[in-house]
Design an enzyme around this catalytic site. Structure first.
Site, PDB file in Angstrom:
ATOM      1  N   HIS A 121      39.097  50.198  43.462  1.00 44.93           N
ATOM      2  CA  HIS A 121      40.440  49.617  43.531  1.00 44.93           C
ATOM      3  C   HIS A 121      41.412  50.779  43.720  1.00 44.93           C
ATOM      4  O   HIS A 121      41.134  51.896  43.267  1.00 44.93           O
ATOM      5  CB  HIS A 121      40.698  48.908  42.193  1.00 44.93           C
ATOM      6  N   ASP A 198      36.094  52.467  35.447  1.00 46.35           N
ATOM      7  CA  ASP A 198      37.119  51.428  35.548  1.00 46.35           C
ATOM      8  C   ASP A 198      36.414  50.111  35.232  1.00 46.35           C
ATOM      9  O   ASP A 198      35.661  49.587  36.053  1.00 46.35           O
ATOM     10  CB  ASP A 198      37.695  51.445  36.971  1.00 46.35           C
ATOM     11  N   GLN A 201      36.946  44.804  35.874  1.00 46.20           N
ATOM     12  CA  GLN A 201      36.264  43.574  36.299  1.00 46.20           C
ATOM     13  C   GLN A 201      34.951  43.348  35.569  1.00 46.20           C
ATOM     14  O   GLN A 201      34.195  42.451  35.925  1.00 46.20           O
ATOM     15  CB  GLN A 201      36.012  43.610  37.813  1.00 46.20           C
ATOM     16  N   LYS A 224      42.819  40.384  32.116  1.00 49.51           N
ATOM     17  CA  LYS A 224      41.636  39.946  32.871  1.00 49.51           C
ATOM     18  C   LYS A 224      40.526  39.470  31.934  1.00 49.51           C
ATOM     19  O   LYS A 224      39.418  39.180  32.370  1.00 49.51           O
ATOM     20  CB  LYS A 224      41.121  41.089  33.746  1.00 49.51           C
ATOM     21  N   CYS A 362      43.626  45.160  47.157  1.00 47.85           N
ATOM     22  CA  CYS A 362      43.879  46.549  46.695  1.00 47.85           C
ATOM     23  C   CYS A 362      42.636  47.423  46.849  1.00 47.85           C
ATOM     24  O   CYS A 362      42.391  48.317  46.032  1.00 47.85           O
ATOM     25  CB  CYS A 362      44.379  46.591  45.260  1.00 47.85           C
TER      26      CYS A 362
HETATM   27  N1  C6P Z   1      42.607  43.851  40.319  1.00 41.91           N
HETATM   28  C1  C6P Z   1      42.535  41.843  41.669  1.00 41.91           C
HETATM   29  O1  C6P Z   1      43.008  40.765  42.054  1.00 41.91           O
HETATM   30  P1  C6P Z   1      45.792  46.135  36.353  1.00 41.91           P
HETATM   31  O2  C6P Z   1      46.663  45.662  37.482  1.00 41.91           O
HETATM   32  O3  C6P Z   1      46.246  47.475  35.840  1.00 41.91           O
HETATM   33  O4  C6P Z   1      45.582  45.132  35.282  1.00 41.91           O
HETATM   34  O5  C6P Z   1      44.325  46.345  36.980  1.00 41.91           O
HETATM   35  C2  C6P Z   1      44.140  47.165  38.102  1.00 41.91           C
HETATM   36  C3  C6P Z   1      42.728  47.087  38.560  1.00 41.91           C
HETATM   37  C4  C6P Z   1      41.918  48.191  38.426  1.00 41.91           C
HETATM   38  N2  C6P Z   1      40.622  48.156  38.761  1.00 41.91           N
HETATM   39  C5  C6P Z   1      40.040  47.063  39.248  1.00 41.91           C
HETATM   40  C6  C6P Z   1      38.583  47.074  39.568  1.00 41.91           C
HETATM   41  C7  C6P Z   1      40.807  45.904  39.413  1.00 41.91           C
HETATM   42  O6  C6P Z   1      40.239  44.806  39.890  1.00 41.91           O
HETATM   43  C8  C6P Z   1      42.197  45.907  39.096  1.00 41.91           C
HETATM   44  C9  C6P Z   1      43.055  44.720  39.327  1.00 41.91           C
HETATM   45  C10 C6P Z   1      43.295  42.625  40.611  1.00 41.91           C
HETATM   46  O7  C6P Z   1      41.460  42.262  42.072  1.00 41.91           O
HETATM   47  C11 C6P Z   1      44.723  42.823  41.022  1.00 41.91           C
HETATM   48  S1  C6P Z   1      44.882  43.815  42.477  1.00 41.91           S
END
Ligand code: C6P
Length: 404
Positions: A121, A198, A201, A224, A362
């Protein structure tokens, strides 16, 4: 596991959009919240609101106690060795930025290298690019194959005496691939290189044990995993956190301040400058309780069944391609139908009450790898059902000819 009794805990699911029952398949972007989490937020603002760690009064004491209880709950949830290895942030993005900035300042020098993967991401790419720019270091990238599986041989080839850290996701938000973190950690550690994971997910889909994984940092977001927005976690190994400078300066993170010299607070407070999102942290505790009461293994089983079923049915649709076919994957399905633009598919599905995400998610480097502009992404959570998958399939069968 009774899906009906789970669904009944999520008030938002019981509604119609455009006159159609809502089918919420955008769980990788954010999950919906059970009533228990919503109640905790209300209870905090109705009965407990106060600033923590500083007030001499009853409310401040109670709020501080619940805030620190949440830290211990997170520690247990991911099996960290110490509760002071749990730092509250605003989310995964802030957690990774914290590590990239602070670890980067302490350990990255001119000519050093940072290894990320091609399926990250943007939140696990850009903070490292910024750190590399500041310190004169370089980014190196682990490729993945057509199925969406990381090339571990390539990783081995990338590591050398200049590599300072490997940063990879546990699960790809676009491909669904579950990466072999234990193996990646073993490879990196055999060169003395730390690993950041990270976990955005992964955390809501299966049990995460940071000691078993052996990773040095693990980052995730509350929103999430059925919790509120505005709260996240950065787990870091004590030994590294002790050596890293603060990320932000302000209240709470200091021991003593004079104009000549400031000394910093102990872990984890060194990394928690300013007033945190106390109510949201308490909401995260409720989200953890929800997952534990539902059973993390039950969640994993249910989502796997649903993903297998959806994959099988989607592949029966003419000219539908799924991106991300790793054996180990979670409940994310990215696809394209014929030559229809993903945005058009998403818009028509929306009109039928089905919420999916479209675009590059993203993860632009993934789209470049496949030479596509984006995908349609359906992502499932514990409250989704086979009937909802059937609704998605009929909807795609109905709209695909319109877009051909
Ligand atoms: N992905 C998606 O729709 P935040 O925004 O900080 O809570 O998470 C960022 C982020 C970082 N790593 C991974 C693997 C992610 O999937 C995400 C967030 C969302 O896939 C929003 S773009």
């Amino acid at each position: 596991m009774e899906t009906d009794s789970i669904r009944s805990q999520f008030p938002i699911l019981d509604q119609k959009v455009y006159g159609k029952p809502l089918v919420y398949f955008d769980n990788a972007a954010t999950t919906q919240k059970p009533q228990s989490v919503i109640d905790t937020l209300c209870r905090y603002y109705q009965t407990l609101n106060s600033n923590i760690h500083r007030g001499a009064h009853y409310l401040a004491g109670e709020a501080t106690e619940e805030y620190e209880q949440t830290r211990r709950a997170v520690q247990q949830f991911i099996n960290a060795r110490h509760s002071h290895e749990i730092v509250f942030t605003r989310g995964t993005t802030e957690s990774i930025n914290l590590v990239a900035a602070s670890f980067g300042q302490r350990f990255l020098n001119e000519g050093d290298e940072v290894v990320v993967s091609a399926m990250e991401h943007h939140s696990n790419i850009v903070p490292w690019q910024l750190a590399c720019e500041r310190q004169g270091a370089r980014l190196q990238v682990i490729p993945f194959d057509d199925e969406g599986v990381l090339d571990l041989e390539a990783l081995r080839g990338l590591l050398n005496e200049k590599t300072r850290i490997v940063a990879v996701n546990h699960v790809s938000n676009t491909l669904g691939t579950v990466n072999p973190i234990r193996q990646i950690v073993d490879i990196a550690h055999s060169h003395g290189i730390p690993v950041l994971v990270d976990g955005a997910q992964a955390i809501s889909h299966f049990a995460v044990d940071v000691q078993e994984l052996g990773c040095d940092f693990y980052c995730f977001s509350g929103h999430k995993m059925y919790g509120p927005m505005g709260v996240g976690v950065m787990y870091g190994r004590e030994e590294l956190l002790e050596q890293m400078p603060p990320y932000q300066g302000g209240g709470e993170m200091i021991k003593d301040v004079t104009f000549e010299r400031t000394t910093y607070n102990e872990l984890p407070f060194k990394f928690e400058a300013g007033t945190p999102a106390v109510g949201d942290v308490l909401g995260l505790h409720s989200a953890i309780r929800f997952m534990q009461q539902t059973g993390v293994d039950n969640i994993a089983r249910h989502e796997k069944e649903l993903t297998d079923y959806a994959t099988e049915r989607l592949l029966q649709i003419e000219d539908l391609r799924i991106y991300g076919r790793a054996k180990e994957k979670t409940s994310v399905i990215s696809f394209l139908v014929g030559n229809a633009h993903p945005y058009d598919v998403g818009t028509l599905l929306d009109k039928l009450g089905i919420a999916v995400r479209t675009g590059h998610h993203c993860t632009q480097p993934i789209m470049d790898r496949y030479g596509i502009p984006g995908t349609v992404r359906a992502s499932f959570a514990v409250y989704n059902t086979r009937e909802e998958v059937d609704t998605l399939i009929s909807a795609i069968e109905r709209i695909a000819p319109m877009l051909a």
